[in-house]
Design a protein around this motif. Sequence first.
Motif, short mmCIF file in Angstrom:
data_model
loop_
_atom_site.label_atom_id
_atom_site.label_comp_id
_atom_site.label_asym_id
_atom_site.label_seq_id
_atom_site.Cartn_x
_atom_site.Cartn_y
_atom_site.Cartn_z
N VAL A 1 0.85 -1.19 0.00
CA VAL A 1 0.00 0.00 0.00
C VAL A 1 0.89 1.24 0.00
O VAL A 1 1.79 1.38 0.84
N VAL B 1 -2.22 0.35 -4.50
CA VAL B 1 -1.42 -0.86 -4.25
C VAL B 1 -0.49 -1.03 -5.44
O VAL B 1 -0.95 -1.21 -6.57
N PRO C 1 -4.86 -2.80 2.25
CA PRO C 1 -5.44 -1.46 2.45
C PRO C 1 -6.43 -1.41 3.61
O PRO C 1 -6.57 -0.37 4.27
#
Length: 329
Positions: free
Chosen positions: A206, A225, A241
């Motif tokens: 992330v 990502v 995430p």
Amino acid sequence: MKNSIRMLGITMGFGLLSLGFSAGAWGAEYGPRMLFKSRATVSGGWIRVGDVAVLQGPRSALTEEINRLPIKEAPAPGEAAVVTRREIESALTAVPEGIRRPWEPAPLEIIVTREGRVLGAEEIGRIIAGHIRKNLPGGNIQVEVREVRNFEEVTLPAEARSCKVWISEPLRKGGWVRANLVFFGNGKETERLTVSARVDLYQQVVVADRYLKRHQEIQAEDLQVLPVNLQQLPPDAVTNPGEVLGKRMIVNLNAREPLRASLLEVPPLVKKGDVVNVILERNSLRISCLAEIKETGRKGDRVKLVNLGSRKELFGRVVDAGTVQLDIN
């Protein structure tokens, strides 16, 4: 001719090939007509009659036997050799005398090239990357071989279809490795190479989609990502995430930088100066009052308060943004 002709042995190079022809099977019939080529290609390790000539006539066991007669060893992959008339005639002596031979004399010379393919750095890189990818734990690591050194291009025989790879150094975050490659064709080793390769390993993590300020609460649109090189990746980089949504930044973070667990915190529910409802529950007894928060607190934190009526100092645990449960221990 009904008696069986004895088995004939042909010794060529370092191999011994025994071919058996039974004249009783064909009597005094004509053998196949043979048309010789001026140039030919082979894929295996031997040049045979069927490589330099086309046998015409009904397909038979005799035709197949003649096609398989060995003349000489093939040249190295990608190279050419000369097959002489004498070598062809020597190979054809294995055909029984009782078989009529309606073929013309062979050419004085036939150029025979052995098929092969050039093995270059790009293919070696793909082979090494595939080996590493297959043996890495987990499924979210990307492998790229950026450079291959310490080798010269080689020509592999056409039959070389498989390769085994050994890498001496353990791969943790990538870098330069030494790889041994062994190529096989028809169950035999055909080529062995040792090369150096620079391997980059990437993990999906992330990252910030934009500049994030200190104390900014993270939303889905703030994130991406992306693959990041393991050599540049901090140990506490976030890969999911969902783990960061609703948390806030402890420091500023530039766009496209990985989010780290150590740079995130759960936003406080109460802060200094907030007025909350303080409750005390014991059995069926419930007491409440208003108090002012004197320090920042998250859910479950123990915070200091001051009763707005008595100005007495209290302590309690944060339940939500408007409620603190009195701690009388």
